[in-house]
Scaffold this motif. Structure first.
Motif, PDB file in Angstrom:
ATOM      1  N   LYS A  59      13.488 -14.326  -8.622  1.00  0.00           N
ATOM      2  CA  LYS A  59      13.270 -15.853  -7.887  1.00  0.00           C
ATOM      3  C   LYS A  59      13.995 -17.066  -8.878  1.00  0.00           C
ATOM      4  O   LYS A  59      14.755 -17.966  -8.348  1.00  0.00           O
ATOM      5  N   ASP A 118       9.862  -9.534 -10.715  1.00  0.00           N
ATOM      6  CA  ASP A 118       9.821 -10.385  -9.308  1.00  0.00           C
ATOM      7  C   ASP A 118      10.380 -11.935  -9.673  1.00  0.00           C
ATOM      8  O   ASP A 118      10.994 -12.433  -9.054  1.00  0.00           O
ATOM      9  N   VAL A 119       9.798 -12.378 -10.685  1.00  0.00           N
ATOM     10  CA  VAL A 119      10.259 -13.626 -11.104  1.00  0.00           C
ATOM     11  C   VAL A 119      11.707 -13.898 -11.490  1.00  0.00           C
ATOM     12  O   VAL A 119      12.173 -15.131 -11.290  1.00  0.00           O
ATOM     13  N   LEU A 163      10.413 -23.809  -7.572  1.00  0.00           N
ATOM     14  CA  LEU A 163       9.875 -23.145  -6.256  1.00  0.00           C
ATOM     15  C   LEU A 163      10.656 -23.971  -5.330  1.00  0.00           C
ATOM     16  O   LEU A 163      11.451 -24.942  -5.258  1.00  0.00           O
ATOM     17  N   SER A 196       8.493 -22.429 -16.464  1.00  0.00           N
ATOM     18  CA  SER A 196       8.560 -21.545 -15.350  1.00  0.00           C
ATOM     19  C   SER A 196       7.746 -22.136 -13.990  1.00  0.00           C
ATOM     20  O   SER A 196       6.510 -21.972 -14.206  1.00  0.00           O
ATOM     21  N   ASN A 211      17.148 -20.216 -17.193  1.00  0.00           N
ATOM     22  CA  ASN A 211      16.026 -20.475 -15.970  1.00  0.00           C
ATOM     23  C   ASN A 211      16.554 -22.068 -15.678  1.00  0.00           C
ATOM     24  O   ASN A 211      15.641 -22.687 -15.105  1.00  0.00           O
ATOM     25  N   TYR A 262       5.778  -8.093 -12.347  1.00  0.00           N
ATOM     26  CA  TYR A 262       5.686  -9.613 -12.015  1.00  0.00           C
ATOM     27  C   TYR A 262       6.944 -10.314 -12.696  1.00  0.00           C
ATOM     28  O   TYR A 262       7.498 -10.819 -12.122  1.00  0.00           O
ATOM     29  N   PHE A 321       7.303 -20.750 -11.468  1.00  0.00           N
ATOM     30  CA  PHE A 321       6.729 -19.762 -10.754  1.00  0.00           C
ATOM     31  C   PHE A 321       5.359 -19.451 -11.311  1.00  0.00           C
ATOM     32  O   PHE A 321       4.594 -18.352 -10.936  1.00  0.00           O
ATOM     33  N   SER A 364      16.833 -19.202  -7.412  1.00  0.00           N
ATOM     34  CA  SER A 364      16.729 -20.790  -7.413  1.00  0.00           C
ATOM     35  C   SER A 364      18.066 -21.312  -8.535  1.00  0.00           C
ATOM     36  O   SER A 364      18.424 -22.282  -8.049  1.00  0.00           O
TER      37      SER A 364
END
Ligand SMILES: Cc1ncc(COP(=O)(O)O)c(C=O)c1O
Length: 370
Positions: free
Chosen positions: A281, A277-278, A351, A43, A306, A274, A45, A285
């Motif tokens: 993201k 939130d990830v 990112l 990850s 992911n 958290y 992130f 992505s």
């Protein structure tokens, strides 16, 4: 110099290969620097700031071994999952737990069923215990549940491995199909249901714990390496019956868990905000990777993980040229190891700056290799 003469015949027969070449080895061997680390389904992130703080605080106690019973971590996992701590075994990542499970069941020559091109670390453990892999090909880039079941029956196999969602394609089955597969297996065959990517999958992908938790022939493996961003900490766990969970105590490394890692895992489970939130993201992505692929005439597959597998439309040599070419630009990605999956490349979410590097490098690489 020859190696020690009395290694077991099994060990002597094994090739000295590793399942993965790490980005560090690529940097060393090719004199390159990784600028976008989007190849190992880690990850980008990172873990939550609360996790980093908890690990930093635990650092000064690192002269203590971790609690060999992993009591607190099992309590926390059980509370998080809604099961009993007795349903859980903890280990140094799923990878270590896969090794234990294979060791529990497989003696030399026994058949073990998996999908052709599925997660190679499992195969590595099977080889290490002398098992004989029997594989079902993917069908339409997804693991073939009916094919796996058929092989289990044909071979009277004691062990079958299935990841939902899967690596390397990012595909998945819905919870009912997975549970029906588990229920259709003979009692004499243990299912490893690898749910490394369950956090990133759509609702309805993961069977409720209650549906499978009483089945002695099911072990579900999960990890904090992926969505929780703790790959380097090595924290994984198994959800199964209490009797099965206890069996790990017979063979596991009782002081294997790093105390700092356990502190990180406890903090990560507490910080669900958290994680939410990830997950957003990761989803954004995945979209970004898919857009970059399409902009370059390549076909992204829909993913519940992911990472995104991208069909490059030609053979494995072409996909390999893309992987190697991107690395020349400092963009580390990977690809499936086996045809026909190896017409794809596999890119982990990361990112925005990783996506920028990818978007810049990919068209240049495609132009160079033609
Ligand atoms: C399907 C699958 N299982 C397990 C793992 C490894 O998990 P861990 O880091 O907990 O060993 C991975 C990592 O890529 C994976 O893709």
């Amino acid at each position: 110099m020859p190696s020690f003469a009395r290694f077991t015949p099994l060990l002597s027969s094994l090739p000295a290969t590793v399942p993965f070449v790490g980005p560090e080895a690529i940097e060393r061997n090719r004199g390159l620097i990784v600028r976008a680390r989007i190849g190992a389904n880690e990850s980008g992130f990172g873990p939550a700031p609360s996790v980093v703080a908890a690990m930093a605080e635990a650092a000064s106690d690192t002269w203590h071994y971790s609690d060999p019973e992993n009591f607190e971590l099992k309590q926390a996992l059980a509370a998080h999952l809604g099961c009993s701590p007795t349903n859980i075994a903890v280990g140094e990542g799923i990878d270590a737990l896969l090794g234990h499970i294979v060791r529990m069941i497989i003696e030399p020559g026994m058949p073990v069923v998996t999908s052709l091109g599925a997660y190679p670390t499992f195969n590595f453990h099977v080889a290490g215990y002398g098992g004989r892999l029997v594989t079902a090909p993917y069908v339409q880039d997804r693991e073939d549940l009916a094919g796996l079941l058929e092989l289990v029956k044909r071979e009277n196999a004691p062990l079958v491995y299935f990841a939902n969602p899967d690596n390397p394609m990012g595909s998945w089955w819905n919870a009912d199909a997975v549970a029906e597969f588990a229920e259709a297996l003979p009692e004499t065959c243990l299912l490893i249901l690898d749910e490394a990517y369950c956090e990133t999958a759509p609702d309805g992908t993961t069977p409720a714990l209650s549906r499978l938790i009483d089945r002695p022939n099911v072990m579900r493996t999960r990890t904090l390496s992926k969505a929780y961003g703790l790959a380097g900490a090595r924290v994984g766990y198994v959800i199964t019956t209490p009797e099965n969970a206890q069996a790990f105590d017979k063979i596991r490394n009782h002081f294997g868990m790093a105390r700092i890692s356990v502190a990180g895992a406890l903090a990560a489970l507490k910080d669900q905000a958290y994680l939410t939130d990830v997950l957003q993201k990761i989803s954004a992505s995945r979209d970004a990777i898919s857009d970059i692929a399409r902009a370059n005439g390549l076909l992204p597959l829909v993913s519940a993980t992911n990472f995104v597998a991208i069909d490059c439309g030609r053979d494995g040599a072409y996909a390999r040229a893309i992987v190697d070419g991107l690395m020349e630009h400092g963009v580390f990605i990977r690809m499936p190891g086996v045809a026909p999956l190896n017409r794809c490349i596999r890119i982990s979410t990361g990112l925005p700056q990783d996506m920028t590097l990818l978007a810049e490098a990919l068209p240049q690489v495609l132009k160079t290799i033609g």
